[in-house]
Design a protein around this motif. Structure first.
Motif, mmCIF file in Angstrom:
data_model
loop_
_atom_site.group_PDB
_atom_site.id
_atom_site.type_symbol
_atom_site.label_atom_id
_atom_site.label_comp_id
_atom_site.label_asym_id
_atom_site.label_seq_id
_atom_site.Cartn_x
_atom_site.Cartn_y
_atom_site.Cartn_z
ATOM 1 N N PHE A 43 0.825 -1.205 0.000
ATOM 2 C CA PHE A 43 0.000 0.000 0.000
ATOM 3 C C PHE A 43 0.864 1.263 0.000
ATOM 4 O O PHE A 43 0.547 2.230 -0.704
ATOM 5 C CB PHE A 43 -0.924 0.012 1.220
ATOM 6 C CG PHE A 43 -1.972 -1.058 1.195
ATOM 7 C CD1 PHE A 43 -3.180 -0.844 0.553
ATOM 8 C CD2 PHE A 43 -1.754 -2.282 1.806
ATOM 9 C CE1 PHE A 43 -4.157 -1.832 0.518
ATOM 10 C CE2 PHE A 43 -2.722 -3.279 1.783
ATOM 11 C CZ PHE A 43 -3.921 -3.048 1.138
ATOM 12 N N ILE A 44 1.953 1.248 0.772
ATOM 13 C CA ILE A 44 2.835 2.421 0.848
ATOM 14 C C ILE A 44 3.443 2.733 -0.514
ATOM 15 O O ILE A 44 3.457 3.888 -0.958
ATOM 16 C CB ILE A 44 3.943 2.193 1.896
ATOM 17 C CG1 ILE A 44 3.331 2.095 3.298
ATOM 18 C CG2 ILE A 44 4.976 3.320 1.844
ATOM 19 C CD1 ILE A 44 4.325 1.682 4.370
ATOM 20 N N VAL A 169 -1.068 6.261 2.426
ATOM 21 C CA VAL A 169 -1.940 5.084 2.495
ATOM 22 C C VAL A 169 -3.310 5.473 3.024
ATOM 23 O O VAL A 169 -4.344 5.001 2.525
ATOM 24 C CB VAL A 169 -1.305 3.999 3.391
ATOM 25 C CG1 VAL A 169 -2.260 2.807 3.543
ATOM 26 C CG2 VAL A 169 0.023 3.531 2.803
ATOM 27 N N VAL A 170 -3.340 6.352 4.021
ATOM 28 C CA VAL A 170 -4.616 6.829 4.568
ATOM 29 C C VAL A 170 -5.409 7.549 3.482
ATOM 30 O O VAL A 170 -6.624 7.343 3.330
ATOM 31 C CB VAL A 170 -4.368 7.765 5.771
ATOM 32 C CG1 VAL A 170 -5.691 8.336 6.282
ATOM 33 C CG2 VAL A 170 -3.646 7.027 6.882
ATOM 34 N N ILE A 171 -4.725 8.387 2.712
ATOM 35 C CA ILE A 171 -5.391 9.106 1.618
ATOM 36 C C ILE A 171 -5.952 8.112 0.600
ATOM 37 O O ILE A 171 -7.093 8.266 0.132
ATOM 38 C CB ILE A 171 -4.405 10.073 0.932
ATOM 39 C CG1 ILE A 171 -3.952 11.158 1.918
ATOM 40 C CG2 ILE A 171 -5.035 10.718 -0.302
ATOM 41 C CD1 ILE A 171 -2.836 12.042 1.393
ATOM 42 N N ALA A 172 -5.155 7.084 0.263
ATOM 43 C CA ALA A 172 -5.603 6.078 -0.708
ATOM 44 C C ALA A 172 -6.837 5.330 -0.200
ATOM 45 O O ALA A 172 -7.788 5.090 -0.954
ATOM 46 C CB ALA A 172 -4.473 5.096 -1.002
ATOM 47 N N ALA A 177 -12.629 4.192 -0.444
ATOM 48 C CA ALA A 177 -13.916 4.130 0.251
ATOM 49 C C ALA A 177 -14.918 5.110 -0.358
ATOM 50 O O ALA A 177 -16.079 4.755 -0.617
ATOM 51 C CB ALA A 177 -13.725 4.428 1.741
ATOM 52 N N ALA A 178 -14.463 6.338 -0.598
ATOM 53 C CA ALA A 178 -15.347 7.346 -1.192
ATOM 54 C C ALA A 178 -15.763 6.946 -2.604
ATOM 55 O O ALA A 178 -16.942 7.061 -2.979
ATOM 56 C CB ALA A 178 -14.652 8.707 -1.218
ATOM 57 N N GLY A 179 -14.805 6.452 -3.397
ATOM 58 C CA GLY A 179 -15.111 6.026 -4.762
ATOM 59 C C GLY A 179 -16.103 4.876 -4.798
ATOM 60 O O GLY A 179 -17.028 4.866 -5.618
ATOM 61 N N LEU A 226 -4.310 14.359 -7.443
ATOM 62 C CA LEU A 226 -4.097 13.918 -6.061
ATOM 63 C C LEU A 226 -3.035 12.822 -6.012
ATOM 64 O O LEU A 226 -2.168 12.815 -5.120
ATOM 65 C CB LEU A 226 -5.411 13.410 -5.476
ATOM 66 C CG LEU A 226 -5.380 12.927 -4.014
ATOM 67 C CD1 LEU A 226 -4.918 14.033 -3.075
ATOM 68 C CD2 LEU A 226 -6.758 12.409 -3.593
ATOM 69 N N GLY A 227 -3.102 11.902 -6.978
ATOM 70 C CA GLY A 227 -2.064 10.883 -7.071
ATOM 71 C C GLY A 227 -0.695 11.482 -7.323
ATOM 72 O O GLY A 227 0.315 10.997 -6.808
ATOM 73 N N GLY A 228 -0.647 12.565 -8.116
ATOM 74 C CA GLY A 228 0.619 13.256 -8.363
ATOM 75 C C GLY A 228 1.175 13.888 -7.100
ATOM 76 O O GLY A 228 2.394 13.869 -6.855
ATOM 77 N N ILE A 229 0.284 14.461 -6.276
ATOM 78 C CA ILE A 229 0.725 15.039 -4.998
ATOM 79 C C ILE A 229 1.287 13.947 -4.088
ATOM 80 O O ILE A 229 2.348 14.106 -3.480
ATOM 81 C CB ILE A 229 -0.455 15.770 -4.312
ATOM 82 C CG1 ILE A 229 -0.856 16.994 -5.128
ATOM 83 C CG2 ILE A 229 -0.074 16.188 -2.887
ATOM 84 C CD1 ILE A 229 -2.148 17.643 -4.661
#
Length: 328
Positions: A43-44, A169-172, A177-179, A226-229
């Motif tokens: 995940f990391i 990982v938390v952001i992912a 979950a939101a998606g 967001l993935g780029g960030i």
């Protein structure tokens, strides 16, 4: 009821079983593979790709494709590094990157729908644009040394002694979950599936086809930014040649996760497992030690072919069942 539940989630179940089998194979062959931290590292190391794959899944479900995401990730890293070196507030930079990604996706979706441009062509133009701007900014790598970015990159959320995850990982997890909730329970999610299944029928049903298609590409742009960030947290640098071919990894993850390239069918959680399968293969290659990293691509390509054939078989069987029910 149980049979129907299994049939509806067949591709997701197959993907999860594939992930478990690959991880078990690595654990059985390599010492130290079966550890919590090795699992969490999946995940990391792939948090940014999980985020991008969520956006890509929405696009594929709608019947489109977005090949600009990899270049957008490189652009976000490059432009962020450039602005941070010139003293910009890091949180303002992040918001600006999200706004640019969303606006770019919105414009591509608008062009695709109203000008009847093929999604591949429209997003290919976006790919060239983002990648070209990277090299206008700089032809060399730019280091991100801002304290805020460094603090976020180095921050560890301890789950147990010597066991941790990163903020990425938390952001992912939040994105997945939101998606999943949006795709399953919102009007927008149902409209995306309907448009991907049959755009003409969706229009006759009174669904907002134009708004849905444009929103899908705007969402993909937002998640790619967001993935780029998140990727800039991972590398702490920006470079124009970063992530060449990443869009194919995102597409492969979605397809392996059960998303049909023809649209109308897909799973956000399945796409996450598709990313994890690629991560497991890469981890096995690393543990082996004497294999080229390109074997990861070979293995993923083989899996992709298997899942595409499997999807086709399932689709043919469903069509046969529909015809039989109509005749009966």
């Amino acid at each position: 009821m149980k049979k129907g539940l299994f049939t509806r989630n067949f591709s997701l179940i197959v993907t999860m079983i594939m992930f478990i089998l690959l991880f078990a194979a690595g654990a059985g062959r390599y010492k130290g593979f079966l550890s919590v931290q090795v699992f969490l590292n999946l995940f990391i190391d792939n948090a940014y790709l999980i985020i991008i794959a969520v956006g890509m899944t929405f696009v594929l479900i709608s019947g489109g494709i977005d090949i600009s995401v990899a270049s957008l990730v490189a652009f976000v890293g490059m432009f962020s590094a450039y602005l941070l070196q010139r003293g910009w507030n890091p949180f303002l930079v992040m918001l600006l990157m999200l706004a640019i990604g969303t606006l770019g996706g919105f414009l591509m979706g608008y062009i695709i729908h109203y000008f009847k441009i093929q999604p591949f062509i429209a997003t290919l133009a976006g790919q060239f644009l983002y990648r070209g701007i990277c090299f206008v900014i700089s032809t060399t790598s730019i280091v991100i040394d801002h304290p805020v970015y460094s603090a976020i990159a180095n921050f560890r959320i301890m789950l147990a002694p010597k066991t941790y995850i990163s903020i990425s990982v938390v952001i992912a997890f939040i994105v997945v979950a939101a998606g999943a909730l949006i795709a399953k329970f919102s009007r927008f999610g149902r409209a995306v599936y309907a448009v991907g299944g049959n755009e003409q029928s969706a229009s006759l049903m009174g669904l907002p086809v134009a708004r849905t298609k444009i929103a899908v590409y705007a969402l993909s742009g937002f998640f790619a930014a967001l993935g780029g960030i998140v990727f800039s947290f991972y590398t702490l640098s920006g470079y124009g040649l970063q992530n060449i071919g990443l869009e194919m990894d995102a597409i492969a993850s979605s397809v392996i996760g059960g998303t049909l390239l023809t649209g109308g069918v897909g799973s956000i959680v399945g796409s996450m497992f598709g990313v994890l399968i690629q991560g497991v293969i890469q981890t096995i290659v690393i543990f082996q030690g004497n294999l080229s990293s390109w074997w990861t691509k070979v293995a993923v390509a083989s899996l992709l072919c298997i899942f595409i054939v499997l999807q086709r078989v399932v689709t043919i069987n469903r069509e046969r069942l529909k015809r039989r029910s109509l005749i009966g």
